[in-house]
Scaffold this active site. Structure first.
Site, PDB file in Angstrom:
ATOM      1  N   HIS A  96     -10.747 -28.685  25.284  1.00  0.00           N
ATOM      2  CA  HIS A  96      -9.492 -28.295  25.928  1.00  0.00           C
ATOM      3  C   HIS A  96      -9.443 -26.794  26.219  1.00  0.00           C
ATOM      4  O   HIS A  96      -8.680 -26.354  27.083  1.00  0.00           O
ATOM      5  CB  HIS A  96      -8.323 -28.693  25.011  1.00  0.00           C
ATOM      6  CG  HIS A  96      -6.989 -28.724  25.682  1.00  0.00           C
ATOM      7  ND1 HIS A  96      -6.683 -29.624  26.676  1.00  0.00           N
ATOM      8  CD2 HIS A  96      -5.864 -27.982  25.496  1.00  0.00           C
ATOM      9  CE1 HIS A  96      -5.427 -29.450  27.074  1.00  0.00           C
ATOM     10  NE2 HIS A  96      -4.917 -28.439  26.376  1.00  0.00           N
ATOM     11  N   SER A 141      -3.086 -28.221  30.961  1.00  0.00           N
ATOM     12  CA  SER A 141      -2.412 -28.844  29.828  1.00  0.00           C
ATOM     13  C   SER A 141      -0.984 -29.216  30.242  1.00  0.00           C
ATOM     14  O   SER A 141      -0.800 -30.004  31.165  1.00  0.00           O
ATOM     15  CB  SER A 141      -2.457 -27.917  28.616  1.00  0.00           C
ATOM     16  OG  SER A 141      -2.178 -28.609  27.435  1.00  0.00           O
TER      17      SER A 141
END
Length: 673
Positions: free
Chosen positions: A642, A529
């Site tokens: 994610h 991320s």
């Protein structure tokens, strides 16, 4: 043991040991304090997550209470202690179930078409408040139906989008369903809708007299671009509502005082947008007053610890003292998540503190002790009985005892150093457990996501795996991280790739200088991320690293702003502008701009259903690197979002770990794969 017998040598941890890890969490005392219920989450032989209820009794016994191939969650004793309510997906969707506290068959209480997201008991135990969702043509009487496994091609329809916020990394494309709070009778199962169809409902709590329901809702005229969340009070008899906060901030984790005159909440005023520290608020609805009890305490309340074992364990929120004199809260400080008592009179004192991660809590009715879920770098996590007077801990569970006796864990040694501008940064180093005296190890630098999160004193399987594989592991909290105050966490905004980059590089230099077992010629870097963004940025600005692995990363802010589920606001919040305001600024902070300078072999890992940092970010970087003839590989994880590394499909998590270790072995050890 016979004196001639040699103790069994413990081995290093492996990727496959991920499947053996058990996370004990969410303890809750019975009203009389003689026992407690908690959850143990594990991965079964089919590589599927399971979670079950367990009971701890005051005589020290610990017994599994529910079984089966499903997920049982959030157990709570009824006010009189005769029933345990819990959420379970055993019927298909997650519904509310009731279980006799002394044993017996569980009874399904709700059958809502879209399941139950959360619930609370009424003070008298005769009803519960549940949170469900409804579509435009659905009612609370509609029952759960088996999910359609496959949609026929002839039945496919286009997806019409009119809202700015139309997809979520957690939920996928949003289906237009709205949140509804319902009251459900324990004996009859009869349900009643208490609210209209709300855009969003967060925390909710019933007053001690059972007359008022407080809940957090998004009632903004434009719910997609206004980020305040209000506290609404609902009179359960008249159904009259009062907005307690009127757009003054965003709130969560509601808790009524024992006498019902005060309502506590965790919240903030968005002064620093997504980097604003969470504070403890206390409202007195009858008097119309509001106090921020931690306004002068420069810490973030709650839990923002980065890890891969307890990432989805929900913390306790604020807990009132039985006499209403103050509240117990968890807070982040310098890599630790500890428990504090915040007095209404002013003082804030530590209650349970140490170099560990407190990720679950229940306060005994006598308030003499608590049950705390605690993890550290060398302890996966267990429940402990902790004296609230002196902090003395007694271990109650040994959920991972077999594994902990079989493998050797690397400890995480904390240290501090100065960045290029003199700012103090905290980091940790993990030494390979089996490194021989005088031998040097390659170094892997890990960079956390967020960026408003925190590395610290918690168990982290991925880091242990790298250390076991022969790597020294460096992880730091560069500016932008939580745990060091408001100015520190805000310092990265508008400066991605600036001083945060310097913080990490200074950490590499400091570690090499301080720890003589690091081979400075064999350096690797990885992160996910924001950590993936920074990995991309690093290899575009230095050739010091011999290998890099970028995960669920950002490579191009210009496209990210329009394709991420949060991109339309996060980009401006963090980088400082929208595309039409200053495209050059966004391009300046985009690692893709510097792709011509990337010569470090780069492994790109990305989930195909990542709506937070969509996979096109990886594709752009991969294609550019291939066109330039650079050493790179793209690994795509199907049907993963994610959160792959934390809560994703266990089989894919294993594949991810193997790819990471193999890449570093190839370029830092010369291994062939």
């Amino acid at each position: 043991m016979n004196n001639n017998e040699q103790p069994t040598k413990r081995r290093g941890i492996t990727a496959e040991d991920l499947l053996r890890l058990r996370s004990v969490r969410d303890p809750h005392y019975a009203p009389d304090g003689t026992r407690a219920v908690f959850v143990e989450k594990s991965i079964d032989e089919e590589k599927q997550y399971r979670s079950h209820l367990w009971i701890w009794a005051a005589d020290g016994s610990v017994r599994q209470w529910t079984f089966g191939r499903w997920r049982d969650m959030k157990p709570r004793f009824s006010p009189r202690g005769e029933i345990i309510a819990f959420l379970s997906d055993r019927s298909g969707r997650t519904q509310l179930w009731l279980l006799p506290a002394n044993g017996g068959e569980a009874r399904q209480l709700t059958f809502f078409k879209n399941g139950v997201r959360d619930y609370v008991w009424s003070p008298d135990g005769t009803f519960l408040i549940t949170l469900t969702t409804l579509g435009d043509d659905e009612t609370i009487e509609d029952r759960e139906e088996p999910e359609k496994v496959e949609v026929k091609r002839a039945d496919l329809k286009p997806r019409v989008v009119e809202r700015l916020y139309y997809k979520s990394d957690a939920s996928g494309f949003l289906d237009g369903k709205r949140a509804v709070l319902t009251r459900i009778d324990v004996l009859s199962g009869k349900s009643e809708a208490l609210t209209g169809r709300e855009e969003e409902i967060g925390s909710f709590a019933i007053s001690p007299n059972g007359r008022t329901l407080a809940f957090v809702a998004n009632r903004n005229e434009d719910p997609d671009t206004t980020f305040t969340r209000d506290i609404v009070l609902l009179d359960l008899e008249s159904k009259a509502e009062t907005n307690l906060t009127n757009g003054c901030g965003t709130f969560a984790s509601l808790a009524w005082s024992p006498d019902g005159t005060k309502l506590a909440a965790i919240g903030h005023d968005l002064a620093y947008l997504g980097a604003t520290l969470h504070r403890l608020y206390v409202f007195e609805p009858e008097r119309g007053t509001k106090r921020v009890l931690t306004a002068d305490w420069d810490v973030h309340l709650g839990d923002a610890m980065v890890g891969d074992t307890h990432a989805d364990a929900k913390g306790p929120g604020p807990i009132w003292a039985s006499d209403g004199s103050g509240l117990y809260v968890t807070a982040l400080e310098r890599g630790r998540v500890n428990l504090y008592f915040v007095s209404l009179a002013g003082p804030i004192v530590p209650v349970i503190e140490g170099n560990f991660h407190l990720y679950g809590l229940a306060i005994h009715p006598s308030e003499q002790q608590a049950i705390a879920a605690i993890s550290s770098p060398t302890s996966v996590g267990d429940l402990y009985a902790v004296s609230l007077a002196d902090g003395t801990k007694t271990r109650l569970t040994r959920a991972n005892e077999a594994l902990e006796n079989e493998v050797v864990f690397a400890d995480a040694e904390p240290f501090t150093y100065r960045s290029a501008d003199g700012l103090e940064i905290q980091g940790w180093i993990m030494k390979p457990p089996e490194l021989d005296e005088g031998e040097k190890a390659p170094l892997v630098v890990e960079i956390h996501g967020g960026p408003h999160a925190m590395y610290g004193f918690t168990f982290f399987h991925e880091l242990q795996l790298l250390a076991s594989s022969g790597y020294a592991v460096l992880f730091t909290n560069p500016r932008g991280s939580h745990g060091y105050g408001q100015s520190f966490v805000n310092a990265v905004r508008g400066d991605y790739g600036g001083m945060d980059y310097e913080d990490i590089m200074a950490g590499v230099d400091a570690a090499i200088s301080k720890f003589d077992f690091i081979d400075k010629e064999r350096l690797g870097v990885t992160g996910g991320s924001y950590g993936g963004f920074m990995t991309n940025w690093i290899v575009g600005h230095t050739d010091r690293f011999k290998a890099a692995v970028t995960q669920r990363s950002i490579s191009n802010w210009l496209s990210f702003s329009g394709v991420s589920d949060i991109g339309y606001f996060f980009t401006k919040w963090e980088v400082g502008c929208d595309v039409w305001e200053d495209a050059e600024r966004l391009w300046h902070h985009s690692p893709l701009k510097y792709v011509k300078h990337m010569r470090t072999p780069l492994l790109i890992l990305h989930s195909e259903r990542d709506y937070r940092c969509p996979i096109e970010q990886a594709e752009q970087l991969f294609v550019a690197l291939k066109q330039l003839g650079r050493e790179t590989k793209l690994v795509r994880f199907p049907d993963a979002n994610h959160d792959l590394s934390r809560t994703g499909n266990p089989a894919l998590r294993l594949e991810r770990l193997r790819h990471i270790v193999d890449w570093f072995d190839r370029y830092l050890k010369g291994a062939s794969h």
